[in-house]
Design a protein around this motif. Structure first.
Motif, mmCIF file in Angstrom:
data_model
loop_
_atom_site.group_PDB
_atom_site.id
_atom_site.type_symbol
_atom_site.label_atom_id
_atom_site.label_comp_id
_atom_site.label_asym_id
_atom_site.label_seq_id
_atom_site.Cartn_x
_atom_site.Cartn_y
_atom_site.Cartn_z
ATOM 1 N N VAL A 40 27.463 48.038 57.563
ATOM 2 C CA VAL A 40 28.359 47.113 56.853
ATOM 3 C C VAL A 40 28.015 47.112 55.366
ATOM 4 O O VAL A 40 28.867 47.319 54.513
ATOM 5 N N PHE A 41 26.737 46.889 55.057
ATOM 6 C CA PHE A 41 26.232 46.995 53.685
ATOM 7 C C PHE A 41 25.081 47.994 53.702
ATOM 8 O O PHE A 41 24.107 47.817 54.433
ATOM 9 N N TYR A 42 25.190 49.038 52.885
ATOM 10 C CA TYR A 42 24.203 50.117 52.951
ATOM 11 C C TYR A 42 24.305 50.995 51.703
ATOM 12 O O TYR A 42 25.272 50.909 50.945
ATOM 13 N N ALA A 43 23.311 51.831 51.499
ATOM 14 C CA ALA A 43 23.317 52.768 50.378
ATOM 15 C C ALA A 43 24.266 53.914 50.696
ATOM 16 O O ALA A 43 24.029 54.679 51.630
ATOM 17 N N ASP A 44 25.340 54.024 49.930
ATOM 18 C CA ASP A 44 26.397 54.988 50.218
ATOM 19 C C ASP A 44 26.544 55.970 49.063
ATOM 20 O O ASP A 44 26.777 55.569 47.918
ATOM 21 N N THR A 45 26.435 57.256 49.366
ATOM 22 C CA THR A 45 26.590 58.298 48.347
ATOM 23 C C THR A 45 27.947 58.215 47.675
ATOM 24 O O THR A 45 28.091 58.515 46.490
ATOM 25 N N SER A 49 29.929 51.365 49.478
ATOM 26 C CA SER A 49 29.126 50.228 49.912
ATOM 27 C C SER A 49 27.785 50.299 49.216
ATOM 28 O O SER A 49 27.440 51.311 48.603
ATOM 29 N N SER A 50 27.031 49.210 49.295
ATOM 30 C CA SER A 50 25.687 49.182 48.738
ATOM 31 C C SER A 50 24.879 48.127 49.487
ATOM 32 O O SER A 50 25.441 47.199 50.068
ATOM 33 N N SER A 221 13.414 47.926 48.762
ATOM 34 C CA SER A 221 14.870 47.972 48.585
ATOM 35 C C SER A 221 15.520 46.651 48.960
ATOM 36 O O SER A 221 14.864 45.729 49.426
ATOM 37 N N ASP A 222 16.834 46.588 48.768
ATOM 38 C CA ASP A 222 17.616 45.486 49.294
ATOM 39 C C ASP A 222 17.806 45.699 50.796
ATOM 40 O O ASP A 222 17.193 46.576 51.384
ATOM 41 N N MET A 223 18.703 44.901 51.398
ATOM 42 C CA MET A 223 18.890 44.968 52.847
ATOM 43 C C MET A 223 20.082 45.832 53.238
ATOM 44 O O MET A 223 21.151 45.750 52.627
#
Length: 580
Positions: A40-45, A49-50, A221-223
């Motif tokens: 849902v929220f994540y590191a996205d190339t 999303s972030s 990192s964040d979550m």
């Protein structure tokens, strides 16, 4: 005495936490898993999303705290709250962020025993239960420096200082900390909503989902926030985002089987960042819970009617790729878009495809816009002289594209021929403002660029535009035009091209791209045509890569009387549909 009891409890903490567990099935391509993890929220190339430092979680009923290790989970407490906030454990002050320090006291066998002992620390309004170092403790305070935390720890027997950059905090609507969790990147906080009518529904941020929420804070990192949901319920939320669930039911059922197959085949695609699939078109577009949304009943009906069915080839789930439309032309062989041929991804007829907004389309760019697009991709070939579709597939898609510039050429193939300029598909032709209709000596009419062609002038001479080092010029190709010259082109409107602003064609100061000629029309009017195109028009069909199932094609087949299995077997060659 208390201290001795707590120490004795340490040895059985792991047994208690993970012995009475519910098992999340190991995901396998040989069977359909019950659960799936969606980011849902994540590191996205792709920047869609972030990760987040804080997120609000809501439900209609109570929210439960649980601990997961991605295969197993155990519920540890009922918060008796329907609204919580989960945030990473940091101290924020004056716009700066730093580590939080807590005073840790005791070691407890379970959340419940720790919660009971919390009453002994009632004098500390900021005391809460924490899962740290593999077990439960009482954590007191949030200090921005270790010295202040140490002062308090010195006053408490057996107290230690705890701080971690993988810690998350669970707070109520008033900001009071209810739980601290640090799984050290091997166990993760999970929040489970109380079932409503037998279904788990949870709101993560501003969107509702079926299932639970899982939180992964990797060191420093964040979550990453994940929706853990049942695979069949995940499909409900895919259908309404990828197609119109009110299409003929056989088309929707076909898509349900394809989407399920895609999910099973691609489980763990984002395993490196903690989940299976993302909710974007990089995987499958997923909109969360469908309750009360457009076409809900039909989406659920299509999934339930095909429950457990996947598409296989020689016993294995296929890579069930799909796309929007082809504009009625055939689908494409996989090797003409990607690298390798796949036996079941063959070009098939798609003439029954339903009409849609991308059945045909048009993009127009100036030569300077194309130059800038290339530069953004670190491609510098100078000023653009031409863009050519060099080779086409049998199905009618561009297989090889070449861009000619004053300082070189750039060539790309397959799917790159659409991605280079952000086109909807590979199925397109290119026209320019330097194109004219000509008649060959055989009488055949064709469209050509003026550039590079032999041109008949009113004095009877024939000249050709050619490149001379960095400049472009005309050279005399033939003094008098023989009536039988096969390589000379004539206007379909008139047999004469008139020159304009080109002087003697020997002025090297005048570049090729500045030269124009006038074409005489039958009515005597003149069309001013540049020798080098200034605009490029891409006339195309369809939307997407063109391999596998066409969504609008499935709609057309369903309207023609095909059932969902016939639709699937039409688009994927030699496959079977199995229930697992």
């Amino acid at each position: 005495m208390v201290k001795k009891l707590l120490c004795g409890a340490v040895a059985i903490v792991f047994f208690v936490v993970f012995s009475s567990i519910n098992i999340l099935p190991a995901f396998s391509q040989t069977q359909i898993p019950e659960w799936i993890r969606i980011g849902v929220f994540y590191a996205d190339t792709y920047k869609k999303s972030s990760p987040v430092d804080s997120v609000k979680i809501e439900a209609k009923g109570s929210l439960f705290l649980a601990i997961s290790d991605d295969k197993n989970f155990i519920t540890v407490a009922d918060t008796q709250k329907n609204s919580l906030t989960v945030s990473k454990d940091v101290y924020k002050k004056n716009g700066q962020e730093g580590p939080n320090y807590h005073v840790a006291v005791g070691r407890y066998i379970s959340y419940k025993t720790a919660e009971n002992s919390l009453k002994s620390f009632s004098s500390f309004k900021d005391a809460f239960v924490g899962f740290v170092n593999g077990g439960y403790s009482i954590l007191i305070g949030c200090f921005d420096n270790i010295n202040e935390a140490s002062k308090l720890a010195a006053k408490l027997s057996g107290a230690t200082i705890f701080s971690s950059d993988t810690m998350v905090l669970v707070k109520d609507e008033n900001g009071k900390i209810l739980f601290g969790f640090d799984g050290q990147a091997t166990r993760f906080l999970m929040i489970i909503p109380q079932k409503q009518n037998g279904i788990e529904r949870i709101k993560i941020g501003d969107r509702w989902f079926r299932g639970r929420a899982e939180f992964k804070r990797i060191k420093g990192s964040d979550m990453t926030v994940i929706n853990v949901t049942k695979l069949e319920e995940y499909l409900y939320g895919v259908i309404r985002m990828e197609i119109d669930p009110l299409w003929p039911i056989e088309a929707v059922k076909a898509f349900a089987v394809i989407a399920r197959t895609y999910a099973v085949r691609n489980l763990g695609k984002h395993q490196s960042i903690g989940f299976d699939l993302c909710p974007t078109d990089h995987c499958q577009v997923y909109g969360g819970a469908v309750d009360g949304t457009y076409g809900e009943k039909w989406a659920i009906a299509a999934v339930d009617a095909t429950r457990g069915e996947i598409i296989t080839y020689k016993g294995n789930p296929i890579d069930a790729v799909y796309f929007s439309s082809t504009g009625g032309i055939p689908t494409e062989d996989s090797e003409n878009v990607w690298r390798y041929p796949v036996e079941y991804l063959r070009s098939v007829d798609n003439s029954k495809e339903a009409k849609n907004s991308k059945s045909s389309w048009l993009f127009q760019f100036t030569k300077d816009e194309i130059k800038n697009m290339l530069k953004k991709r670190n491609i510098d070939i100078g000023d653009v002289l031409d863009v050519q579709a060099v080779e086409y597939t049998k199905a009618g898609r561009v297989l090889k594209l070449k861009v000619v510039g004053t300082q070189g050429e750039y060539e790309c193939q397959k799917e790159a021929t659409r991605l280079l300029f952000g086109l909807y598909s590979q199925a397109y032709t290119i026209t320019t403002d330097a194109d004219v209709s000509v008649v060959e000596s055989s009488g055949k009419v064709k469209k050509v660029r003026i550039s590079g062609q032999k041109i008949l002038f009113e004095d009877g001479s024939v000249k050709r535009a050619v490149e001379t080092k960095q400049a472009q010029d005309f050279i005399e190709a033939q003094n008098i035009l023989p009536q039988t010259a096969e390589s000379v082109y004539l206007s379909t409107y008139d047999e004469v091209y008139l020159s304009e602003n080109v002087g003697s064609f020997e002025n090297e100061a005048q570049t090729y791209s500045q030269q124009y000629i006038n074409v005489v029309n039958p009515d005597g009017s003149l069309d001013k045509v540049p020798l080098v195109p200034t605009t490029y028009t891409f006339n195309g069909k369809g939307w997407g890569h063109g391999v596998g199932m066409s969504q609008w094609g499935a709609k057309g087949l369903a309207e023609s009387g095909y059932n969902y299995k016939q639709i699937i077997k039409h688009y994927y060659t030699g496959v079977e549909i199995e229930k697992r």
